[in-house]
Design an enzyme around this catalytic site. Structure first.
Site, PDB file in Angstrom:
ATOM      1  N   GLY A 132      -9.375 -22.150  -8.748  1.00  0.00           N
ATOM      2  CA  GLY A 132     -10.496 -21.838  -9.626  1.00  0.00           C
ATOM      3  C   GLY A 132     -11.151 -23.056 -10.258  1.00  0.00           C
ATOM      4  O   GLY A 132     -11.960 -22.917 -11.180  1.00  0.00           O
TER       5      GLY A 132
ATOM      6  N   GLU B  81      -0.563 -22.957  -2.807  1.00  0.00           N
ATOM      7  CA  GLU B  81      -1.699 -22.980  -3.721  1.00  0.00           C
ATOM      8  C   GLU B  81      -1.426 -23.993  -4.839  1.00  0.00           C
ATOM      9  O   GLU B  81      -0.799 -23.646  -5.848  1.00  0.00           O
ATOM     10  CB  GLU B  81      -1.904 -21.596  -4.342  1.00  0.00           C
ATOM     11  CG  GLU B  81      -2.232 -20.515  -3.344  1.00  0.00           C
ATOM     12  CD  GLU B  81      -3.085 -19.423  -3.969  1.00  0.00           C
ATOM     13  OE1 GLU B  81      -4.172 -19.161  -3.453  1.00  0.00           O
ATOM     14  OE2 GLU B  81      -2.673 -18.853  -5.002  1.00  0.00           O
TER      15      GLU B  81
ATOM     16  N   LYS C  16      -8.425 -10.802  -7.783  1.00  0.00           N
ATOM     17  CA  LYS C  16      -7.924 -10.895  -9.168  1.00  0.00           C
ATOM     18  C   LYS C  16      -8.484  -9.738  -9.997  1.00  0.00           C
ATOM     19  O   LYS C  16      -8.659  -8.650  -9.459  1.00  0.00           O
ATOM     20  CB  LYS C  16      -8.250 -12.272  -9.748  1.00  0.00           C
ATOM     21  CG  LYS C  16      -7.813 -13.388  -8.791  1.00  0.00           C
ATOM     22  CD  LYS C  16      -7.912 -14.768  -9.354  1.00  0.00           C
ATOM     23  CE  LYS C  16      -7.495 -15.771  -8.286  1.00  0.00           C
ATOM     24  NZ  LYS C  16      -7.470 -17.138  -8.741  1.00  0.00           N
TER      25      LYS C  16
ATOM     26  N   HIS D  28       2.029 -15.522  -7.590  1.00  0.00           N
ATOM     27  CA  HIS D  28       0.784 -16.257  -7.855  1.00  0.00           C
ATOM     28  C   HIS D  28       0.935 -17.072  -9.142  1.00  0.00           C
ATOM     29  O   HIS D  28       1.572 -16.631 -10.098  1.00  0.00           O
ATOM     30  CB  HIS D  28      -0.386 -15.275  -7.974  1.00  0.00           C
ATOM     31  CG  HIS D  28      -1.704 -15.977  -7.932  1.00  0.00           C
ATOM     32  ND1 HIS D  28      -2.236 -16.612  -9.028  1.00  0.00           N
ATOM     33  CD2 HIS D  28      -2.565 -16.191  -6.917  1.00  0.00           C
ATOM     34  CE1 HIS D  28      -3.377 -17.176  -8.677  1.00  0.00           C
ATOM     35  NE2 HIS D  28      -3.611 -16.932  -7.404  1.00  0.00           N
TER      36      HIS D  28
ATOM     37  N   SER E 199      -9.671 -23.091  -4.345  1.00  0.00           N
ATOM     38  CA  SER E 199     -11.081 -23.477  -4.186  1.00  0.00           C
ATOM     39  C   SER E 199     -11.533 -23.554  -2.724  1.00  0.00           C
ATOM     40  O   SER E 199     -12.340 -24.409  -2.372  1.00  0.00           O
ATOM     41  CB  SER E 199     -11.361 -24.781  -4.924  1.00  0.00           C
ATOM     42  OG  SER E 199     -11.140 -24.613  -6.309  1.00  0.00           O
TER      43      SER E 199
ATOM     44  N   GLU F  11      -1.000 -17.574 -11.487  1.00  0.00           N
ATOM     45  CA  GLU F  11      -1.470 -16.899 -12.713  1.00  0.00           C
ATOM     46  C   GLU F  11      -0.411 -15.943 -13.248  1.00  0.00           C
ATOM     47  O   GLU F  11      -0.297 -15.741 -14.459  1.00  0.00           O
ATOM     48  CB  GLU F  11      -2.802 -16.182 -12.430  1.00  0.00           C
ATOM     49  CG  GLU F  11      -3.941 -17.198 -12.321  1.00  0.00           C
ATOM     50  CD  GLU F  11      -5.061 -16.809 -11.371  1.00  0.00           C
ATOM     51  OE1 GLU F  11      -5.184 -15.630 -11.008  1.00  0.00           O
ATOM     52  OE2 GLU F  11      -5.827 -17.723 -10.972  1.00  0.00           O
TER      53      GLU F  11
ATOM     54  N   ASN G  82      -8.386 -12.731  -2.594  1.00  0.00           N
ATOM     55  CA  ASN G  82      -7.674 -12.293  -3.797  1.00  0.00           C
ATOM     56  C   ASN G  82      -8.728 -12.090  -4.883  1.00  0.00           C
ATOM     57  O   ASN G  82      -9.221 -13.055  -5.457  1.00  0.00           O
ATOM     58  CB  ASN G  82      -6.657 -13.371  -4.201  1.00  0.00           C
ATOM     59  CG  ASN G  82      -6.007 -13.077  -5.537  1.00  0.00           C
ATOM     60  OD1 ASN G  82      -6.125 -11.972  -6.072  1.00  0.00           O
ATOM     61  ND2 ASN G  82      -5.309 -14.062  -6.077  1.00  0.00           N
TER      62      ASN G  82
HETATM   63  P1  PGA Z   1      -9.711 -19.783  -5.958  1.00  0.00           P
HETATM   64  O1  PGA Z   1      -8.367 -18.916  -6.133  1.00  0.00           O
HETATM   65  O2  PGA Z   1     -10.116 -19.651  -4.504  1.00  0.00           O
HETATM   66  O3  PGA Z   1     -10.701 -19.151  -6.886  1.00  0.00           O
HETATM   67  O4  PGA Z   1      -9.383 -21.181  -6.301  1.00  0.00           O
HETATM   68  C1  PGA Z   1      -7.368 -18.903  -5.152  1.00  0.00           C
HETATM   69  C2  PGA Z   1      -6.219 -18.044  -5.611  1.00  0.00           C
HETATM   70  O5  PGA Z   1      -5.916 -18.040  -6.797  1.00  0.00           O
HETATM   71  O6  PGA Z   1      -5.588 -17.341  -4.795  1.00  0.00           O
END
Ligand code: PGA
Length: 256
Positions: free
Chosen positions: A175, A169, A11, A97, A215, A99, A9
């Site tokens: 992140g 998640e 983003k 997601h 992560s 976010e 992903n």
């Molecule tokens: P990350 O993000 O691997 O940077 O933690 C995962 C995601 O948001 O799908």
């Protein structure tokens, strides 16, 4: 037998040159590899979906969008309809997601409608669920995830193979570098699978792909993928660098 799904992903990252360089490298690397038990998906920003399709058209790597509108067309500035994604023959799309939930106030009822929009176009949704740190510390992780599933799948009926993937998640792991322990992740994955067993059927539940996200990186992906109910990874930060992404794809290819 469920496949291992490795999904990147991206983003809101990368310029066009960087996108093209990534795909050139990955095309060269995986030209003759056998991807029988592994599915690799890259989800770039929607402005690059066409480029991604053009670069990857003879490749084993598939493309996904990062979000979709619940509407089919009309006056929804900035939105992308499911039929626009399917017109490009992009087979996957992330929805729900954290976010999107956090910065765009998305809730399970909206995600429920986005799920319908994607299924109507035969796009495979990658549906994200997961608890915040406050919910986990209050002992509400299981409850939160089950409630999200209740809302997202309300009034959806399925027959045959599950036409979607789920990504667990935990919000506190995204992140942050704080990955869930493989045991904690496995516990929630098993809760998710049991939810499908209870609400759909055992056979259906056994065939749902449940990815872990938060992560994931080359150093921890294998122990995650070794868990019984973890069928893949949704990877943000560590999917941006082509070497790190390939490292994780290679690790998946070498498993089983
Ligand atoms: P990350 O993000 O691997 O940077 O933690 C995962 C995601 O948001 O799908």
């Amino acid at each position: 037998m469920r496949k291992i799904v490795i999904a990147g992903n991206w983003k809101m990252n990368k310029n066009l040159d960087e996108v093209e360089t990534f795909f050139n490298v990955i095309n060269d690397t995986y030209e003759d590899r056998d991807f029988n038990h592994v599915e690799v998906i890259v989800c770039p920003s929607s402005i690059y979906l066409r480029t991604a399709k053009d670069f990857l058209f003879e490749s084993n790597i598939m493309v996904g969008a990062q979000d979709v509108s619940e509407h089919t067309y009309g006056a929804y500035t900035g939105e992308i309809a499911a039929n626009m994604i399917s017109y490009l023959e992009v087979p996957f799309c992330i929805i729900g997601h954290s976010e999107r939930r956090k910065y765009h106030n998305e809730n399970d009822s909206l995600i429920n409608r986005k799920l319908k929009a994607l299924l109507d176009e035969s796009i495979i949704p990658i549906i994200c669920v997961g608890e915040t740190i406050d919910q986990r510390e209050a002992g509400l992780a299981v409850d939160t995830v089950e409630k999200q599933l209740d809302g997202i799948f309300e009034d959806h009926d399925f027959e045959g193979e599950p036409p979607f993937y789920v990504a667990y998640e935990p919000v506190w792991a995204i992140g942050t570098g704080n990955t869930a322990s493989p045991q904690d992740a496995q516990e929630i994955h098993s809760v998710i699978r049991k939810w499908f067993e209870k609400n759909m059927s055992k056979d259906f539940a056994d065939n749902v792909h449940i990815l872990y996200g938060g992560s994931v990186k080359p150093s921890n992906i294998e122990e995650m993928l070794m868990q019984e109910d973890i069928d893949g990874a949704l990877i943000g930060g560590a999917s941006l660098d082509v070497d790190s992404f390939q490292d994780m794809v290679d690790k998946a290819l070498n498993m089983r």
